[in-house]
Design a protein around this motif. Structure first.
Motif, mmCIF file in Angstrom:
data_model
loop_
_atom_site.group_PDB
_atom_site.id
_atom_site.type_symbol
_atom_site.label_atom_id
_atom_site.label_comp_id
_atom_site.label_asym_id
_atom_site.label_seq_id
_atom_site.Cartn_x
_atom_site.Cartn_y
_atom_site.Cartn_z
ATOM 1 N N GLU A 121 -31.291 -22.711 -43.675
ATOM 2 C CA GLU A 121 -31.298 -21.284 -44.019
ATOM 3 C C GLU A 121 -32.449 -20.571 -43.292
ATOM 4 O OE1 GLU A 121 -29.063 -19.695 -45.655
ATOM 5 O OE2 GLU A 121 -30.089 -17.757 -45.662
ATOM 6 N N LEU A 122 -33.588 -21.254 -43.224
ATOM 7 C CA LEU A 122 -34.741 -20.633 -42.559
ATOM 8 C C LEU A 122 -34.440 -20.360 -41.085
ATOM 9 C CD1 LEU A 122 -37.713 -19.737 -42.951
ATOM 10 C CD2 LEU A 122 -38.405 -22.030 -42.228
ATOM 11 N N ARG A 124 -44.243 -35.363 -34.054
ATOM 12 C CA ARG A 124 -45.276 -35.441 -35.087
ATOM 13 C C ARG A 124 -44.758 -36.138 -36.341
ATOM 14 N NH1 ARG A 124 -49.811 -34.315 -32.403
ATOM 15 N NH2 ARG A 124 -50.748 -34.580 -34.453
ATOM 16 N N ALA A 138 -50.717 -24.983 -36.534
ATOM 17 C CA ALA A 138 -49.796 -25.846 -37.271
ATOM 18 C C ALA A 138 -48.508 -25.906 -36.477
ATOM 19 C CB ALA A 138 -49.536 -25.294 -38.669
ATOM 20 N N PHE A 139 -47.821 -27.017 -36.611
ATOM 21 C CA PHE A 139 -46.551 -27.162 -35.903
ATOM 22 C C PHE A 139 -45.477 -26.339 -36.594
ATOM 23 C CE2 PHE A 139 -49.079 -30.740 -34.586
ATOM 24 C CZ PHE A 139 -48.865 -30.732 -33.219
ATOM 25 N N LEU A 155 -40.768 -16.321 -32.336
ATOM 26 C CA LEU A 155 -41.082 -16.273 -33.765
ATOM 27 C C LEU A 155 -41.335 -17.697 -34.241
ATOM 28 C CD1 LEU A 155 -41.211 -14.740 -36.488
ATOM 29 C CD2 LEU A 155 -38.753 -15.128 -36.702
ATOM 30 N N LEU A 184 -42.480 -20.082 -37.484
ATOM 31 C CA LEU A 184 -42.693 -20.166 -38.929
ATOM 32 C C LEU A 184 -43.283 -21.528 -39.254
ATOM 33 C CD1 LEU A 184 -39.309 -18.541 -39.896
ATOM 34 C CD2 LEU A 184 -41.567 -17.466 -39.895
ATOM 35 N N ARG A 185 -44.356 -21.487 -40.032
ATOM 36 C CA ARG A 185 -45.100 -22.727 -40.275
ATOM 37 C C ARG A 185 -45.818 -22.640 -41.617
ATOM 38 N NH1 ARG A 185 -49.245 -21.561 -35.155
ATOM 39 N NH2 ARG A 185 -48.828 -19.345 -35.112
ATOM 40 N N ASP A 186 -46.487 -23.715 -41.980
ATOM 41 C CA ASP A 186 -47.096 -23.772 -43.307
ATOM 42 C C ASP A 186 -48.435 -23.066 -43.389
ATOM 43 O OD1 ASP A 186 -45.225 -25.021 -44.970
ATOM 44 O OD2 ASP A 186 -45.621 -26.952 -44.036
ATOM 45 N N ARG A 187 -49.014 -22.730 -42.260
ATOM 46 C CA ARG A 187 -50.164 -21.838 -42.288
ATOM 47 C C ARG A 187 -50.062 -20.923 -41.082
ATOM 48 N NH1 ARG A 187 -54.847 -26.424 -41.361
ATOM 49 N NH2 ARG A 187 -54.244 -26.977 -39.235
ATOM 50 N N ALA A 189 -34.458 -16.820 -39.275
ATOM 51 C CA ALA A 189 -35.426 -16.650 -38.186
ATOM 52 C C ALA A 189 -34.726 -16.208 -36.903
ATOM 53 C CB ALA A 189 -36.189 -17.956 -37.963
ATOM 54 N N ARG A 214 -39.730 -33.416 -44.661
ATOM 55 C CA ARG A 214 -39.831 -31.960 -44.690
ATOM 56 C C ARG A 214 -39.902 -31.342 -43.293
ATOM 57 N NH1 ARG A 214 -43.825 -27.899 -45.435
ATOM 58 N NH2 ARG A 214 -42.971 -26.184 -46.656
ATOM 59 N N ILE A 215 -40.556 -32.044 -42.361
ATOM 60 C CA ILE A 215 -40.771 -31.454 -41.030
ATOM 61 C C ILE A 215 -39.697 -31.916 -40.042
ATOM 62 C CG2 ILE A 215 -43.250 -31.219 -41.368
ATOM 63 C CD1 ILE A 215 -43.647 -33.723 -39.656
ATOM 64 N N LEU A 234 -42.219 -25.218 -38.422
ATOM 65 C CA LEU A 234 -41.104 -25.691 -39.249
ATOM 66 C C LEU A 234 -39.826 -25.284 -38.544
ATOM 67 C CD1 LEU A 234 -42.573 -24.651 -42.693
ATOM 68 C CD2 LEU A 234 -42.165 -26.997 -41.927
ATOM 69 N N PHE A 261 -34.019 -26.896 -46.373
ATOM 70 C CA PHE A 261 -34.343 -25.457 -46.338
ATOM 71 C C PHE A 261 -34.388 -24.906 -44.910
ATOM 72 C CE2 PHE A 261 -38.685 -25.055 -44.704
ATOM 73 C CZ PHE A 261 -39.104 -26.379 -44.708
#
Lengths: 179, 744, 340
Positions: free
Chosen positions: C311-312, C118, C238-239, C229, C231-234, C316, C146-147, C241, C308
């Motif tokens: 660390e994320l 993407r 959403a794809f 698990l 983690l995403r922006d919504r 996670a 960012r992605i 992160l 980021f």
């Protein structure tokens, strides 16, 4: 400082003629429709531009909004990401096949009663998606409905009322209501 | 009892059945015969000149009809004023396809017209264009010292008031002082319906134009001036609009292109934008704000300074009221408000839902939260202590202001008194819980508006006004007002809009439609009512003889005497008895200038938000929102609630997700689609409570309407950010409040 | 979208033959990715060969006692298949975390493996991209990233693989069954996708004539201790992160067997076998999980906007392993893992 550059989204390949058309038979809302279509026509464009079934909406044309949701063999799909020729032989239901202004489908009525839309542009997709959701029978709780309706964007932000409308039909004792 | 009392009732949308069945037709859905399709080619560069367009290569493809570009567009209107629409800012409006200059990335540089949509899209992708690239400059951050104060802005823009008191000195002397910079990038409206125009060619220069717009008349005027058409030739229709949020306040370039192609090719043409191209037009501008506040020992505001700098294009000076609100929302005698623009190589920004106020209230209301913490006062108490009893900007009394009630009712419903003010002090299991609040204010405006009404012998009333319904409920509330005014059942009333053959209405924007069109509809129905009364009085044995209009009421399908409601005439019987087949009235409603100038006319809200944050992962959820709104008379609590629900979703979206991210190397927004420009989905939206605080106001306009389109959004983003601070102790001044910022 | 012709494949062998004969032929199954990319002019096949009528839809027992997922079974049918729910709930959860119900009803298992990145620049033909136009340059390095990837990147490409399903397949040690002109073969999932290196235009290791016919899940039991698990922006649609597929077999509190794979961080589903080895034989404690997480990101590199993610990803991984150990996720649940 000035540098030249060339734009051509499809690259510099030799220009191929447009693809030939062929007769494509689509079964839509129970009626067989025969169309002369080239393979590059999406199911969505076939509905909107060739059959005047404009209830199915184009909100992005890339599977990112759900406005084009229709039911194919009872399952909800994004009609923008399938070619019409790929759907020959399938049973397609659009919002026009659910109910009419004088005889609304229970979900359509629930959307009106709960004010589950504002501008109305995502609405047919939301309703077709909700029909699919009820058929699937997986979503039971509010959180599950929210998750399973998340393939349909609503820029007006009518989500609260959309979920209420679906819950009303889902929890209706009258199974006929969930036809 | 009145069965025709509709104002204030939760009536279902009258256009609901059309919308849920797909019968409602939007601009790209008029499949007129012999339609050709235009596909827009967007520039791949941000700045430079087009040196060559290889149109011939694609014109050779069978079915490709024409390639329009600056090379072949006929000579059109010359003066800037011909391209200026109702809300055009100062400067020279962008003229599509006129000149070889590229002024911003994704600028429309050609239109390819072909027999089918797919062919036009194909040929457009094949079109080779050569450019000379020049260096672009798209980064507002590098323009901090290049800001300038705009001259005359667009309609409705008011320069910040002059400083009052001695803000610099008082800030220095303040007991407590906070300052901070607040930033958000550009945001795009992204209504669900993409911009489209279907132009039906009726021969000669006569056109039916189905346009996506928030103002059919605005589109019509533009087309008339640019192409030299008469009103009759440029008939614009816009009965359904799939979302606006301000994006439809200016004619978008697909309108120009579709009209151009139809006139040149002498056939009907449709031009639709792609979702990607929806990022090539107006947007909420990238804005940098600085707020500095100081308090006195008693917690009153000693001084306030709010500065904003936002982007505009190289060719127009877009303006919005960002800082002015800060001079009127709180009582403060020492205030400095400053506002500047800076030019970069982008398209001109454009009003986006609560333009300026959504931006300004984010900064001010976060700063107020910071100030409350610095002064050791509860954020709600701090606001109550600095409650503005009058508008210090205008030095006027408010026509009505029930913000205090918003605070009280909102706080009670939310349970604010249970809040522990200490950051990171409240928990739900492993999650941090944060409670934040904020306030908003928005203009209660009204514009001149015309309407007509026709009552036919079959008992049906048809009311016309060429406004729009962008999802706001205009169809429904106007039907309610008309039905109640003439005492008719809703089913006997049809309200029509969105057609330039109808009486002229203002743009659908600024939260003024309900007031403007509503009062116009009321007036024209009263005018018709007077005629009906006169005819009723002529009926044989009429009990209404001699009664003045004020002496009767129109209720339950009857005109009856106030003094004796049993003395009545059935309205349906009046025309048949008089031998007429219809009655008509037309009227232009003009706002009362005295009330408009004597008072400060505003709607207010107070927002309370709960967030839950996973402290390890940085994920944040807005789990609860209470939005208490004081906006005058609520015509339909059902559609009104929907508007505020939607506003809250917008606020959450602004707070947590929205940003059009520019790669300054290319000068191009890179997340130009619905997949990467995030707006909330259903799973993001939890409990939202809407409270309408009762607010009677006979000064704002006769019906006491203040409008609801924008006010509900105000304060939401700030309340989310404030709640995020309360949850985590982290102050995020740079929107959106995303996982990466909460994590580290 | 370019001009192309369309035919329906009459059989697996015929499809392979036609593809071998003409490299401009592209397979289409669910269509959800290729049509999107064709509308963006990123994919430009001169011929589409429709696989949807091949008999590859079955989900059935594999000879070794595992489960065979037909290449043309949809993601939705796979996620909700009783055997998948019972024996491979990690896969169920990963599939349900991806895309939307509509897309999952269209997208096929085979197609999911061929999803392309993407990356904004890959999608926008106005910008250089080595994956789309080899040699044109990588705009994401030094651009807006960012992605983008933090692991296994190269100077040529920092794109990520977007699939959720594949992250679970990597963790479950799936095998991909492939038909080509030279007959059938199997490919270990870890060898199916590749890192960008100096040829980012290639996402996977199959030969041009090869067709995926099925995906085999081995006969192993990770049905009690697993977590996906995301983690995403919504909250949905959403794809990732960062996403983590964690699966454990526990003996008391001791980790007998461990699987750990990440999505959204690399050019391929990122399974880390070294980290798995670190987990094995250790107590299922936060300390153990932290060590594994640190090992996974030890070679990570940030490019600015995406830094980021390092660390994320670490956090996670710890969370997913914790959830797996506690056994809090269930296949019958609609995926709401990151909801409050």
């Amino acid at each position: 400082m000035n540098t030249p550059t060339t734009q051509a989204a499809l690259g510099q390949a030799a220009i191929a003629p447009p693809p030939p058309t062929s007769t494509v038979t689509l079964k839509i809302n129970g009626v067989e429709r025969h169309l002369q279509l080239a393979p590059w026509t999406s199911l969505l464009d076939a509905l909107r531009e060739y059959l005047d079934l404009t209830g199915t909406k184009k909100g992005c044309d890339h599977g990112q909004c759900g406005a084009c949701t229709v039911l194919v063999d009872g399952k909800r799909i994004n009609s923008c990401l399938t070619l019409a020729v790929m759907q020959e032989g399938a049973d397609i239901t659009t919002v026009e096949g659910l109910g009419t202004e004088d005889n609304l489908h229970p979900l359509q009525q629930a959307f009106v009663d709960h004010d589950a839309f504002q501008c109305g542009y995502c609405t047919p997709g939301q309703i077709c998606s909700a029909v699919g959701l009820l058929t699937e029978g997986k979503a039971k709780t509010t959180a599950e409905i929210r998750e399973m309706m998340s393939g349909n964007l609503c820029r007006c932000g009518a989500y609260t009322n959309i979920v209420s409308a679906i819950e009303e039909v889902l929890h209706s004792k009258n199974s006929e209501l969930r036809r | 009892m009145s069965t025709t009392s509709y104002i204030g009732k939760p009536v279902n949308r009258v256009d609901g059945p059309a919308k849920v069945t797909g019968a409602a037709k939007y601009a790209a859905e008029f499949n007129v015969p012999h339609l050709a399709y235009g596909h827009i080619v967007s520039s791949s560069i941000a700045k430079g000149k087009i040196t060559k367009i290889y149109a011939d290569e694609i014109l050779a493809i069978p079915g490709v009809l024409q390639v329009f570009s600056h090379e072949n567009v006929p000579s059109l209107a010359w003066f800037d004023r011909s391209y200026k629409d109702d809300v055009a800012p100062g400067g020279s409006p962008f003229r599509p396809l006129q000149g070889n200059e590229v002024k911003y990335s994704m600028q429309p540089v050609a239109l390819v017209v072909a027999e089918t949509f797919e062919l036009a899209r194909y040929a457009a992708a094949l079109l080779r264009i050569e450019y000379e690239v020049t260096k672009h400059d798209t980064d507002l951050e590098t323009k901090r010292d290049d800001g300038f104060e705009p001259g005359r802005g667009k309609t409705g823009w008011v320069p910040p008031p002059k400083p009052r008191g001695n803000p610099d000195k008082e800030l220095k002397n303040a007991t407590h002082r906070v300052e901070g910079e607040y930033i958000h990038l550009a945001q795009h409206h992204n209504p669900m319906e993409m911009f489209a125009s279907t132009v039906e060619f009726l021969g000669d220069k006569k056109l039916n134009i189905y346009d996506k717009t928030q103002g059919a008349f605005n589109s019509q005027q533009y087309v008339m001036k640019v192409f030299g058409l008469s009103k009759d030739e440029a008939h614009v229709v816009s009965q359904y609009t799939g979302g606006g949020f301000g994006s439809g306040l200016r004619p978008q370039y697909q309108l120009f292109m579709a009209v151009l192609a139809a006139l040149e090719l002498k056939r009907s043409v449709r031009v639709s934008m792609t979702r990607q191209q929806m990022f090539s037009m107006g947007h909420r501008p990238h804005t940098l704000q600085y707020v500095e506040l100081g308090t006195n020992p008693d917690g009153s505001l000693a001084a306030l300074h709010h500065h904003a700098l936002h982007e505009t294009s190289q060719f127009e000076d877009y303006t919005e009221n960002v800082v002015n609100w800060s001079g009127m929302l709180y009582q403060c005698d020492n205030v400095k408000l400053t506002y500047q623009l800076a030019k970069i190589d982008v398209y001109t920004p454009q009003d986006m839902r609560a333009p300026g106020a959504a931006t300004g209230s984010f900064a001010l209301e976060c700063a107020m939260d910071e100030m409350a913490y610095a002064a050791g006062i509860d954020p709600l108490e701090f606001r109550l202590r600095n409650y503005a009893e009058r508008d210090q900007n205008l030095k006027r009394e408010f026509s009505s202001k029930k913000l205090r009630e918003c605070y009280h009712e909102g706080a009670a419903k939310f349970g604010w008194e249970k809040r522990n003010p200490e950051p990171r002090s409240m928990r739900d299991g492993d999650l941090l819980v944060g409670w934040g609040m904020a306030t908003g204010v928005w203009d209660a405006s009204i514009q001149k508006c015309a309407a007509s009404a026709t009552f036919t012998a079959d008992g049906h009333l048809t009311v016309l006004s060429g406004t729009n319904d962008i999802g706001t409920g205009t169809y429904t509330i106007m039907t309610q007002i008309a039905a109640q005014t003439l005492g008719l059942p809703l089913e006997a009333v049809t309200f029509k809009l969105g057609d330039t053959n109808q009486p002229e209405a203002p743009l659908q924007g600024g939260s003024w439609t309900a007031a403007s069109v509503g009062n116009a509809v009321k007036q024209v129905c009263d005018k018709l009512g007077e005629q009906l009364l006169k005819l009723a009085q002529k009926m044989e044995g009429s009990p209404l003889k001699g009664a003045a209009y004020e002496d009767v009421e129109f209720v339950n399908g009857q005109i009856r005497l106030n003094a004796d409601i049993n003395q009545a005439v059935v309205i349906r019987d009046i025309l048949p008895a008089s031998g007429k087949d219809k009655l008509e009235a037309e009227n232009t409603m003009l706002p009362n200038p005295i009330n408009q100038l004597k008072n400060s006319l505003h709607a207010h809200n107070a927002v309370f938000v709960e967030v839950k944050v996973d402290p390890e992962l940085g994920t944040l959820h807005v789990t609860r929102v209470v939005n208490a709104v004081a906006a005058g008379r609520i015509l339909n609590p059902k559609t009104a609630r929907s508007q505020v629900l939607g506003s809250v979703v917008w606020g959450i979206s602004m707070a947590l997700m929205e940003e059009s991210v520019m790669d300054h190397g290319f000068g191009r927004y890179m997340n130009h689609n619905y997949s990467e420009y995030h707006i909330p989905v259903s799973a993001d939206i939890h409990d939202i409570d809407v409270i309408f605080v009762e607010e009677e106001d006979d000064k704002v306009n006769p019906l006491g309407i203040k409008g609801l389109g924008e006010v509900g959004l105000l304060g939401v983003a700030a309340a989310v950010a404030n709640a995020a601070f309360h949850a985590t102790g982290k102050r995020i001044r740079n929107l959106p409040v995303s996982i990466d910022k909460l994590l580290l | 979208m370019n001009s192309f012709t369309y035919t329906r494949a009459s059989g697996v062998e015929a499809a392979v033959r036609e593809k071998a004969a003409d490299n401009a032929v592209k397979f289409i199954a669910g269509g959800t990715n290729i049509l999107d990319l064709m509308k963006e002019n990123v994919e430009r096949p001169s011929r589409l060969l429709d696989l949807n009528h091949l008999p590859l839809k079955a989900i059935e027992a594999a000879p070794d006692g595992g489960l065979r997922l037909g290449a043309l079974a949809t993601n939705a049918d796979t996620a909700w298949h009783p055997e998948v729910q019972k024996r491979y709930p990690l896969l169920n959860q990963a599939i349900l975390a991806g895309a939307s119900p509509q897309l999952r009803n269209m997208a096929t298992n085979g197609g999911n493996l061929f999803q392309r990145t993407r990356c904004y620049y890959f999608y926008d033909t106005a910008t250089p991209c080595n994956k789309r136009e080899p040699g044109s340059g990588c705009s994401a390095i030094g651009g807006y990233n960012r992605i983008h990837a933090i692991l296994g990147t190269s100077e040529q490409c920092i794109a990520t693989h977007p699939s959720d399903m594949c992250v679970a397949l990597a963790a479950l040690k799936a095998t991909v069954r492939v038909s080509g002109q030279n007959g059938e073969r199997t490919v270990k999932f870890e060898n199916f996708h590749r890192l960008p290196g100096d040829a980012p235009e290639f996402d996977h290791t199959l030969a041009p004539d090869e067709l995926v016919t099925a995906i085999d899940l081995p006969n192993e039991d990770f049905s009690q201790h697993f977590s996906y698990l995301k983690l995403r922006d919504r909250q949905s649609y959403a794809f990732a992160l960062v996403s983590v597929a964690a699966a454990l077999q526990l003996d008391g509190n001791t980790i007998k067997e461990a699987r750990l794979a990440l999505g959204g961080v690399a050019h391929k589903p990122w399974r880390d076998q070294q980290a798995e080895e670190l987990l094995k034989g250790q107590p299922a404690t936060e300390d153990t999980f932290r060590k594994a997480a640190a090992a996974v990101v030890s070679s990570a590199r940030g490019y600015g906007h995406n830094t980021f993610k390092i660390e994320l990803a670490k956090r996670a991984i710890v969370r997913a392993l914790k959830q797996a150990a506690e056994g809090t996720q269930h296949a019958s649940d609609i995926f709401t893992n990151s909801n409050p």
